[in-house]
Design an enzyme around this catalytic site. Structure first.
Site: not given
Ligand code: LLP
Length: 445
Positions: A247, A352
């Site tokens: 996150g 589109c």
């Molecule tokens: N761990 C779990 C259980 C997760 O669901 C996620 C991301 C992460 C780790 C990694 O999160 P990060 O460090 O990348 O924030 N498509 C969206 C982001 C979706 C994230 C989903 N889960 C975007 O492009 O902003």
């Protein structure tokens, strides 16, 4: 002579007016393949990993990369070689991680809806941990483990009801969210799971959302998790592991964003005293800033609110603006002269859909059709979320290291897509599938 990267990132720089990723000119790459394509810097990914690893490693925290952010096996391999584990959310991601040479013993399986087939494959492979998200899933994991004669290492994902202060579509730990088990119910469910012979209950997990800039929600969530572990232990439960999810955000302008040492300190202050094996699961922070999406300006169109540039990358190639209102900075491949007065351009894609737009951009210089541009911060959730919508090719991915570049995923074109399709056997065969005989030919009486 090398100039400092426009965004303060040494690997991204204009040299003699030409945008380079490490020592490779992006215009040269664009001569070798059609746009749009993604381009990543291996050394930038390495540098991010080393920085995070230095910050959290000194407090004994290990890192599992969230494969969903960038699932190209060359990227996974690069991170794995540095000692990084993986966090996966599907059987497909498991196969990718294994194909990249990541040992199953360094893979965590997250996700709210794993199938029994995926659970079985993960257990047979010898997965490090399955993060379960409901009592029903715990029962399914136990059932699969019994059937294949293996004990399943599990952790329970808690939902601490903490708002991560990020976009609603990437907020995952409020009460209404589909993820995790309400934190107040975790201890009882964990106790039941720990009593099952097929399961090895090893810990608790949390993930509150993505692209988080504000450290306060992390502190709230980790404090809640520390309280949870303490209360579970007080009732005699053994809780050796704590997975605190991903996150951490990056700044929209390509700068580093939240201070990673501050983040590590929060982990240390909130859960350091528990003596748990702590894991973090960052995706975006490790790869987001290390990639660009290169696109060509197809047309300019005069609009009431100024010039609009139609580029050949669309929302199918980079979904984030349409889905999360994200604004990815743009760098022209030819450096604009600083003296140049140029308009603000609205950039849109060819799809589109009205949502196929990237936003409004200043400082691009004066653009002409045929110019090449790069969307910045495209290393995470770019290629991995791309689709073939509008029957467009699935973009290629290029990895740069030093003065070398390689296509690490070639473009998937329409010929390959058509190979997957066939007409109903009762239909007149399409020209591409003459081998199929129709049951009733059109026009026959
Ligand atoms: N761990 C779990 C259980 C997760 O669901 C996620 C991301 C992460 C780790 C990694 O999160 P990060 O460090 O990348 O924030 N498509 C969206 C982001 C979706 C994230 C989903 N889960 C975007 O492009 O902003």
């Amino acid at each position: 002579m090398e100039t400092q990267g426009k965004k303060g990132r040494g690997w991204l720089s204009y040299r003699a007016g030409d945008l380079h990723v490490e020592d490779v000119s992006l215009s040269k790459v664009a001569e070798a393949m059609p746009t749009p394509f993604y381009c990543y810097s291996a050394n930038a990914i390495r540098a991010s990993y080393m920085e995070l690893s230095a910050a959290v490693g000194k407090i004994g925290v290990s890192i599992c990369f969230a494969v969903k952010a960038n699932s190209n096996i060359s990227v996974l391999r690069l991170l794995s070689e540095l000692g990084c584990g993986m966090d996966i959310v599907s059987g497909g991601e498991l196969e990718r991680a294994l194909a990249a040479g990541v040992p199953a013993s360094k893979i965590i399986f997250s996700g709210v809806g794993k199938t029994r087939a995926e659970i079985a494959r993960a257990l047979k492979a010898g997965i490090h941990q399955i993060n379960v998200e409901s009592a029903a899933e715990i029962a399914a994991v136990a059932e699969v483990a019994r059937a294949i004669g293996k004990r399943a290492p599990i952790a329970i994902r808690a939902n601490p009801d903490v708002d991560a202060n990020t976009h609603a579509k990437i907020t995952t730990a409020t009460k209404e969210s589909k993820f995790g088990i309400a934190i107040g119910d975790v201890a009882d469910i964990y106790a039941e799971a720990a009593a099952l012979p097929e399961l090895e209950a090893l810990g608790v997990a949390v993930h509150i959302g993505s692209q988080i800039q504000d450290m306060a929600p992390f502190r709230r969530a980790f404090t809640a998790m520390a309280d949870l572990v303490t209360s579970m232990r007080a009732r005699g439960l053994v809780v050796p592991r704590l997975d605190r999810g991903g996150g951490i955000g990056i700044a929209d302008d390509g700068n580093a964003g939240p201070d990673i040492d501050a983040y590590a300190n929060i982990i240390h202050e909130t859960v350091g005293h528990l003596g748990c094996q702590v894991t973090v699961e960052p995706g975006r922070w490790l790869v987001g800033r290390a990639g660009l999406l290169v696109t060509e300006l197809l047309y300019l169109k005069d609009m009431a609110n100024g010039p609009m540039g139609i580029v050949d990358a669309g929302m199918n190639d980079l979904m984030r603006p349409a889905l999360y209102d994200a604004h990815h900075p743009v760098l022209p491949l030819r450096e604009p002269a600083s003296s140049e007065t140029a308009p603000t351009y609205n950039l849109v894609g060819p799809i589109c859909e009205s949502s196929d737009k990237f936003g409004s951009y200043e400082g691009l210089g004066k653009l002409n059709a045929g110019d090449l541009l790069a969307f910045d911060c495209g290393g995470a959730y770019g290629a991995s979320m791309a689709s073939t919508y509008n029957s467009r090719d699935l973009v290629a991915e290029v990895l740069v290291q030093g003065d070398r570049f390689r296509t690490v995923r070639r473009r998937q074109d329409i010929a390959e897509m058509l190979k997957l399709e066939q007409a109903g056997e009762w239909q007149v065969p399409a020209p591409s599938e003459r081998a199929l005989e129709p049951v009733i030919a059109l026009g026959s009486s």
